[in-house]
Design a protein around this motif. Structure first.
Motif, PDB file in Angstrom:
ATOM      1  N   ASP A  83       0.833  -1.206   0.000  1.00 33.48           N
ATOM      2  CA  ASP A  83       0.000   0.000   0.000  1.00 33.48           C
ATOM      3  C   ASP A  83       0.870   1.259   0.000  1.00 33.48           C
ATOM      4  O   ASP A  83       0.608   2.212  -0.742  1.00 33.48           O
ATOM      5  CB  ASP A  83      -0.920   0.002   1.228  1.00 33.48           C
ATOM      6  N   THR A  84       1.898   1.246   0.838  1.00 34.73           N
ATOM      7  CA  THR A  84       2.772   2.415   0.955  1.00 34.73           C
ATOM      8  C   THR A  84       3.576   2.653  -0.311  1.00 34.73           C
ATOM      9  O   THR A  84       3.681   3.786  -0.794  1.00 34.73           O
ATOM     10  CB  THR A  84       3.722   2.245   2.159  1.00 34.73           C
ATOM     11  N   PHE A  85       4.140   1.592  -0.864  1.00 37.20           N
ATOM     12  CA  PHE A  85       4.927   1.731  -2.086  1.00 37.20           C
ATOM     13  C   PHE A  85       4.044   2.224  -3.233  1.00 37.20           C
ATOM     14  O   PHE A  85       4.438   3.092  -4.008  1.00 37.20           O
ATOM     15  CB  PHE A  85       5.563   0.402  -2.472  1.00 37.20           C
ATOM     16  N   GLY A  86       2.846   1.656  -3.333  1.00 35.65           N
ATOM     17  CA  GLY A  86       1.948   2.042  -4.412  1.00 35.65           C
ATOM     18  C   GLY A  86       1.557   3.503  -4.353  1.00 35.65           C
ATOM     19  O   GLY A  86       1.380   4.149  -5.395  1.00 35.65           O
ATOM     20  N   ALA A  87       1.450   4.034  -3.144  1.00 37.47           N
ATOM     21  CA  ALA A  87       1.046   5.432  -2.980  1.00 37.47           C
ATOM     22  C   ALA A  87       2.216   6.404  -3.103  1.00 37.47           C
ATOM     23  O   ALA A  87       2.002   7.617  -3.167  1.00 37.47           O
ATOM     24  CB  ALA A  87       0.372   5.617  -1.616  1.00 37.47           C
ATOM     25  N   ASN A  88       3.441   5.862  -3.165  1.00 37.10           N
ATOM     26  CA  ASN A  88       4.605   6.744  -3.136  1.00 37.10           C
ATOM     27  C   ASN A  88       5.616   6.465  -4.255  1.00 37.10           C
ATOM     28  O   ASN A  88       6.808   6.737  -4.109  1.00 37.10           O
ATOM     29  CB  ASN A  88       5.303   6.628  -1.775  1.00 37.10           C
TER      30      ASN A  88
END
Length: 255
Positions: free
Chosen positions: A76-81
């Motif tokens: 989730d974090t990688f996808g958003a950043n």
């Protein structure tokens, strides 16, 4: 001739990878880790102190228990950043690699103190290894520093804590060719895993250009001359590394 399906091919490839790890071990841990192969779970092999295999299995079981939630949060974090995973399939260390690391670390401490390798030293070495669960974030070279900060802030908002940051990407270590940002991150359950930050170029140097030489440099079966030559080649490979934008803003620390 029977046609091989994609599923059959992937299953065969996975079996080959597991067999390779069993026979040869995996790639290392620490700075270089992340691209090993899934290890075989079982005994600790000849010559090991009794109980090391069980200790390694228990340590890896803890990593496997925490992995699903950590992986979900990182996705989730990688996808958003604007980050991508590298070596995601090998996020769990193989057992043979862990056993080897425990022996190496325990032997090193025993050598420093002039003592013998004991169960207590093995137990201490096992507890000190923080990359049984490990991930690599790939960031664009022009978004490296800010991308790191966004990911760190995002994970902290989810209850994660960065307990150690080592930055050899911008601040090289004398005698160590490796370049990257390596972090120890603790989740809400108190479990610590490793998170590395690389650019496509730095990851390629580590995994493609330097891997064979790294295996030589760390293996005492080779002569000092060969190990020194391998280290020199690694330094040479990193000469072309372009330090990504904002890497010098990432401050090293340890809590």
């Amino acid at each position: 001739m029977q046609k091989i399906t994609k599923k059959d091919y992937e299953e065969l490839k996975n079996k080959i990878q597991i067999l390779s790890e069993f026979l040869n071990g995996g790639k290392g841990s620490g700075n270089w880790g992340h691209a090993g192969r899934p290890g075989k779970r079982g005994g600790s092999g000849k010559g090991s102190i009794k109980g090391i295999g069980q200790a390694a299995s228990e340590s890896l079981d803890k990593a496997a228990k925490e992995e699903p939630q950590v992986s979900k949060d990182l996705k989730d974090t990688f996808g958003a950043n604007k980050a991508e995973f590298a070596g995601y399939d090998f996020r769990l260390k193989g057992k043979s690699s862990l056993v080897r690391k425990i022996k190496t670390d325990a032997s090193a401490e025993a050598s420093e103190t002039g003592s013998k390798v004991t169960r207590e030293l093995m137990k201490k070495a096992t507890a000190g290894i923080k990359d049984n669960l490990r991930y690599t974030a790939l960031l664009d070279k022009n978004d490296y520093g800010t991308g790191y900060e966004r990911i760190k802030k995002d994970l902290e908002s989810k209850g994660y804590e960065f307990t150690k940051v080592k930055n050899t990407m911008a601040f090289p270590e004398k005698g160590n060719p490796y370049r990257g940002v390596n972090c120890q991150v603790k989740n809400k359950n108190g479990y610590t895993f490793e998170l590395q930050f690389h650019t496509p170029q730095s990851f390629n140097i580590k995994e493609v250009k330097c891997h064979k030489d790294y295996e030589i440099a760390r293996n005492p079966k080779y002569t000092k001359e060969k190990r020194d030559a391998a280290t020199a080649r690694m330094f040479k490979a990193y000469e072309d590394l372009e330090v990504p934008k904002g890497a010098d803003k990432i401050k090293p620390f340890k809590k």
